[in-house]
Design an enzyme around this catalytic site. Structure first.
Site, PDB file in Angstrom:
ATOM      1  N   GLN A 129     -22.934  23.751  26.668  1.00 41.40           N
ATOM      2  CA  GLN A 129     -21.797  24.588  26.608  1.00 41.40           C
ATOM      3  C   GLN A 129     -22.462  26.152  27.445  1.00 41.40           C
ATOM      4  O   GLN A 129     -23.347  26.449  26.700  1.00 41.40           O
ATOM      5  CB  GLN A 129     -21.228  24.888  25.141  1.00 41.40           C
ATOM      6  CG  GLN A 129     -20.339  25.840  25.285  1.00 41.40           C
ATOM      7  CD  GLN A 129     -19.706  26.432  23.818  1.00 41.40           C
ATOM      8  OE1 GLN A 129     -20.572  26.108  22.888  1.00 41.40           O
ATOM      9  NE2 GLN A 129     -18.594  26.972  23.700  1.00 41.40           N
ATOM     10  N   GLY A 130     -21.856  26.477  28.172  1.00 42.59           N
ATOM     11  CA  GLY A 130     -22.223  27.839  28.878  1.00 42.59           C
ATOM     12  C   GLY A 130     -21.235  28.638  28.951  1.00 42.59           C
ATOM     13  O   GLY A 130     -20.388  29.395  29.936  1.00 42.59           O
ATOM     14  N   TYR A 131     -20.835  29.435  27.645  1.00 45.43           N
ATOM     15  CA  TYR A 131     -19.943  30.460  27.394  1.00 45.43           C
ATOM     16  C   TYR A 131     -20.733  31.758  27.402  1.00 45.43           C
ATOM     17  O   TYR A 131     -20.577  32.697  28.207  1.00 45.43           O
ATOM     18  CB  TYR A 131     -19.016  30.085  26.101  1.00 45.43           C
ATOM     19  CG  TYR A 131     -17.954  29.075  26.186  1.00 45.43           C
ATOM     20  CD1 TYR A 131     -17.728  28.359  27.288  1.00 45.43           C
ATOM     21  CD2 TYR A 131     -17.098  29.505  25.304  1.00 45.43           C
ATOM     22  CE1 TYR A 131     -16.757  27.464  27.031  1.00 45.43           C
ATOM     23  CE2 TYR A 131     -15.930  28.646  25.202  1.00 45.43           C
ATOM     24  CZ  TYR A 131     -15.579  27.777  25.990  1.00 45.43           C
ATOM     25  OH  TYR A 131     -14.478  26.953  25.999  1.00 45.43           O
ATOM     26  N   SER A 164     -27.291  25.737  23.559  1.00 46.34           N
ATOM     27  CA  SER A 164     -27.786  24.779  22.877  1.00 46.34           C
ATOM     28  C   SER A 164     -28.394  23.369  23.611  1.00 46.34           C
ATOM     29  O   SER A 164     -27.413  23.091  24.333  1.00 46.34           O
ATOM     30  CB  SER A 164     -26.985  24.228  21.562  1.00 46.34           C
ATOM     31  OG  SER A 164     -26.743  25.618  21.024  1.00 46.34           O
ATOM     32  N   GLU A 247     -14.379  22.552  18.070  1.00 41.62           N
ATOM     33  CA  GLU A 247     -15.647  22.764  17.413  1.00 41.62           C
ATOM     34  C   GLU A 247     -15.351  22.692  15.878  1.00 41.62           C
ATOM     35  O   GLU A 247     -16.371  22.279  15.251  1.00 41.62           O
ATOM     36  CB  GLU A 247     -16.191  24.240  17.736  1.00 41.62           C
ATOM     37  CG  GLU A 247     -17.523  24.427  17.807  1.00 41.62           C
ATOM     38  CD  GLU A 247     -17.904  25.810  18.497  1.00 41.62           C
ATOM     39  OE1 GLU A 247     -19.113  26.103  17.956  1.00 41.62           O
ATOM     40  OE2 GLU A 247     -17.033  26.443  18.961  1.00 41.62           O
TER      41      GLU A 247
HETATM   42  C1  LIG Z   1     -27.157  28.252  16.852  1.00 41.97           C
HETATM   43  C2  LIG Z   1     -26.469  28.990  17.777  1.00 41.97           C
HETATM   44  C3  LIG Z   1     -26.011  27.926  18.908  1.00 41.97           C
HETATM   45  C4  LIG Z   1     -25.259  28.683  19.921  1.00 41.97           C
HETATM   46  N1  LIG Z   1     -25.164  27.516  21.087  1.00 41.97           N
HETATM   47  C5  LIG Z   1     -24.383  28.325  21.953  1.00 41.97           C
HETATM   48  C6  LIG Z   1     -24.084  27.403  23.075  1.00 41.97           C
HETATM   49  O1  LIG Z   1     -24.358  26.064  23.218  1.00 41.97           O
HETATM   50  N2  LIG Z   1     -23.368  27.959  24.125  1.00 41.97           N
HETATM   51  C7  LIG Z   1     -22.965  29.461  24.122  1.00 41.97           C
HETATM   52  O2  LIG Z   1     -22.337  29.712  25.007  1.00 41.97           O
HETATM   53  N3  LIG Z   1     -23.390  29.990  23.114  1.00 41.97           N
HETATM   54  C8  LIG Z   1     -23.647  29.587  21.870  1.00 41.97           C
HETATM   55  N4  LIG Z   1     -24.375  30.302  21.096  1.00 41.97           N
HETATM   56  C9  LIG Z   1     -23.909  31.930  21.119  1.00 41.97           C
HETATM   57  C10 LIG Z   1     -22.905  32.456  20.155  1.00 41.97           C
HETATM   58  O3  LIG Z   1     -21.611  32.061  20.729  1.00 41.97           O
HETATM   59  C11 LIG Z   1     -22.757  33.935  20.154  1.00 41.97           C
HETATM   60  O4  LIG Z   1     -24.225  34.151  19.672  1.00 41.97           O
HETATM   61  C12 LIG Z   1     -21.708  34.450  19.252  1.00 41.97           C
HETATM   62  O5  LIG Z   1     -20.602  34.352  20.127  1.00 41.97           O
HETATM   63  C13 LIG Z   1     -21.980  35.869  19.233  1.00 41.97           C
HETATM   64  O6  LIG Z   1     -22.308  36.549  20.461  1.00 41.97           O
HETATM   65  P1  LIG Z   1     -23.328  37.521  20.455  1.00 41.97           P
HETATM   66  O7  LIG Z   1     -24.853  37.042  19.963  1.00 41.97           O
HETATM   67  O8  LIG Z   1     -23.567  38.026  21.907  1.00 41.97           O
HETATM   68  O9  LIG Z   1     -23.315  38.901  19.445  1.00 41.97           O
HETATM   69  P2  LIG Z   1     -22.165  39.868  19.615  1.00 41.97           P
HETATM   70  O10 LIG Z   1     -20.831  39.397  20.308  1.00 41.97           O
HETATM   71  O11 LIG Z   1     -22.828  41.012  20.638  1.00 41.97           O
HETATM   72  O12 LIG Z   1     -21.915  40.664  18.310  1.00 41.97           O
HETATM   73  C14 LIG Z   1     -22.979  41.336  17.782  1.00 41.97           C
HETATM   74  C15 LIG Z   1     -22.380  41.756  16.212  1.00 41.97           C
HETATM   75  O13 LIG Z   1     -21.351  42.765  16.534  1.00 41.97           O
HETATM   76  C16 LIG Z   1     -20.118  41.986  15.921  1.00 41.97           C
HETATM   77  N5  LIG Z   1     -19.012  42.129  16.577  1.00 41.97           N
HETATM   78  C17 LIG Z   1     -18.611  41.828  18.116  1.00 41.97           C
HETATM   79  N6  LIG Z   1     -17.479  42.195  18.304  1.00 41.97           N
HETATM   80  C18 LIG Z   1     -16.921  42.767  16.989  1.00 41.97           C
HETATM   81  C19 LIG Z   1     -15.219  43.156  16.932  1.00 41.97           C
HETATM   82  N7  LIG Z   1     -14.578  42.947  17.874  1.00 41.97           N
HETATM   83  N8  LIG Z   1     -15.237  43.379  15.797  1.00 41.97           N
HETATM   84  C20 LIG Z   1     -16.279  43.424  14.637  1.00 41.97           C
HETATM   85  N9  LIG Z   1     -17.419  43.020  14.955  1.00 41.97           N
HETATM   86  C21 LIG Z   1     -17.739  42.765  16.080  1.00 41.97           C
HETATM   87  C22 LIG Z   1     -20.473  40.633  15.522  1.00 41.97           C
HETATM   88  O14 LIG Z   1     -19.752  40.222  14.610  1.00 41.97           O
HETATM   89  C23 LIG Z   1     -22.044  40.766  15.297  1.00 41.97           C
HETATM   90  O15 LIG Z   1     -22.276  40.985  14.119  1.00 41.97           O
HETATM   91  C24 LIG Z   1     -24.813  29.917  19.890  1.00 41.97           C
HETATM   92  C25 LIG Z   1     -25.374  30.770  19.001  1.00 41.97           C
HETATM   93  C26 LIG Z   1     -26.110  30.437  17.776  1.00 41.97           C
HETATM   94  C27 LIG Z   1     -26.531  31.088  16.704  1.00 41.97           C
END
Ligand SMILES: Cc1cc2nc3c(=O)[nH]c(=O)nc-3n(C[C@H](O)[C@H](O)[C@H](O)COP(=O)(O)OP(=O)(O)OC[C@H]3O[C@@H](n4cnc5c(N)ncnc54)[C@H](O)[C@@H]3O)c2cc1C
Length: 405
Positions: A129-131, A164, A247
């Site tokens: 997954q490349g989101y 992942s 998911e």
């Molecule tokens: C184990 C694991 C597997 C993963 N696998 C994949 C994968 O295969 N492919 C992929 O594409 N991604 C993957 N991810 C990424 C995951 O989808 C992102 O980490 C997640 O969407 C959060 O984005 P971010 O890390 O950029 O945090 P951010 O979006 O930058 O968030 C940082 C903080 O701000 C808070 N926040 C953000 N927006 C808001 C809002 N509107 N209101 C209140 N609080 C807010 C969040 O809750 C968080 O606490 C994975 C992540 C993990 C931990």
């Protein structure tokens, strides 16, 4: 309240139990009883067995290699596999079969379904997954990976992150920006891209546990065929959102089984450590028990809605928030029970890196350290963070005002 499955589930449940009796090794005690090398070899063989018996893609049309069965049967299958302590395929099947496969069934053209579904079911193709991107996680609408048309190809430039098992994939499904002038959610396209084409580089990221399951994926003039768009060009947002629903699918039924099995290991840990007479530990274990029981009933409620409407409603956010926050408290309790022992890594490490360790796993410090340090911590981040789930619950269930843009 009727807490039973409809009668038509019974016949299929008996079929699955007979299948498990016939195909699991004698004396099977669960994936947790195997070393990681054994678990890896077993999960590969087991996936092939599931595939050969039509248990992967159970609800998909037979014409594309699916099983043509009902959603209820899918839930029964997931539940029985979880009870038997065997996985529903390999770890990459979460993104490949569950996410992309279901999305192709819903959005793919006839040609795309016939080309891709049989290959991802057989395991020949493995999709990751490349989101997420460095500047687009929760705010997925901000994706910046660029794609433009040149002849009969798309040309990709930019970066994905947190992919992942990126090194295990043969292809990646990405959200790419294809119209820079449009409002941000309307200029995104859902594209497939092979990972072995020139211009794609997959770089593993080492995490807290020392393992490197996550990757960054870089695209530099990488090319993918023009017809590898799923859904409409610039209409990728709707496809992306429907994929995220898959998911969570049958998790409402399987989570309570996994968390109950983990709680039993936690109680055994308290006994082994001589802490089961400690009133504070007993009180906290009882709290965990009530939480897991509530999780079971919450699961039934979500499943009832899912089986009636075929869709997972915003209630799935309650479930996601509930299990992920519960798990951090349970993992912290394990650390407290271990006490100073938790400073020393010993024994088998978890085979999978999501949620609980495998049911039946020995109570090694490595098991609990990994569950506590990474798995439980990341639970409130992946598949939508806790804050994002609360926003969904506030807006879609409670009818509160939308958050300011
Ligand atoms: C184990 C694991 C597997 C993963 N696998 C994949 C994968 O295969 N492919 C992929 O594409 N991604 C993957 N991810 C990424 C995951 O989808 C992102 O980490 C997640 O969407 C959060 O984005 P971010 O890390 O950029 O945090 P951010 O979006 O930058 O968030 C940082 C903080 O701000 C808070 N926040 C953000 N927006 C808001 C809002 N509107 N209101 C209140 N609080 C807010 C969040 O809750 C968080 O606490 C994975 C992540 C993990 C931990």
């Amino acid at each position: 309240m009727e807490l039973r499955y409809p009668p038509e589930a019974d016949a299929f449940r008996a079929e699955v139990r007979a299948f498990l009796r016939d195909h699991l090794p004698a004396g099977w005690d669960g994936m947790g009883a195997l070393t990681n090398d054994e678990a890896d070899a077993f999960s590969l063989r087991w996936r092939r067995t599931l595939y050969e018996h039509g248990m992967l893609g159970l609800t998909w049309p037979v014409a594309y290699g699916g099983g043509g069965r009902s959603k209820l049967d899918q839930v029964v299958l997931a539940e029985e596999l979880a009870r038997a302590r065997v996985p529903m395929g390999r770890a990459t099947d979460t993104t490949s079969v569950k996410m992309l496969g279901n999305t192709l069934v819903r959005w793919g053209t006839e040609e795309q379904k016939r080309r891709y579904i049989p290959r991802l079911l057989s395991g020949e193709d493995v999709w990751v997954q490349g989101y997420s991107e460095p500047d687009a996680g929760s705010d997925l609408g901000s994706v910046g990976l660029r794609a433009h048309r040149e002849g009969d190809e798309w040309v990709l430039n930019g970066q994905k992150i947190w992919t992942s098992r990126g090194t295990e994939g043969t292809g990646i499904f990405v959200l790419a920006r294809t119209d820079h002038a449009a409002p941000k959610h309307r200029g995104i396209t859902f594209l497939l891209c092979r990972l072995d084409v020139p211009g794609v580089e997959v770089r593993p990221i080492r995490v807290l546990t020392g393992q490197a399951e996550f990757c960054e994926v870089f695209f530099t003039d990488a090319r993918t065929p023009a017809d590898d768009v799923i859904g409409e060009v610039n209409g990728g947002w709707a496809v992306a959102m429907s994929l995220l629903g898959h998911e969570r699918g049958e998790e409402a039924a399987t989570n309570p089984i996994f968390f109950r099995a983990e709680l039993e290991r936690l109680i055994a840990l308290a006994r082994e450590a001589g802490r089961d007479g400690d009133p504070v530990i007993r009180d906290r274990l009882a709290w965990c028990y009530t939480k897991v029981e509530v999780m079971r009933f919450l699961g039934y409620r979500i499943l009832t809605g899912y089986l009636r409407s075929g869709e997972l409603g915003p209630e799935a956010s309650i479930s996601k928030l509930y299990w992920s926050e519960y798990h951090q408290v349970a993992a912290d309790l394990a650390m407290e029970i271990l006490g100073a022992r938790a400073l020393v890594r010993e024994g088998r490490r978890p085979f999978k890196h999501f949620r609980t360790d495998e049911p039946g796993a020995p109570n090694t410090t490595n098991s609990w350290i990994d569950v506590c340090l990474l798995n439980a911590r990341s639970g409130t981040v992946y598949a939508g963070t806790s804050q994002v789930q609360r926003n969904i619950i506030g807006e879609s269930i409670l009818g509160l005002a939308k958050e300011p843009v």
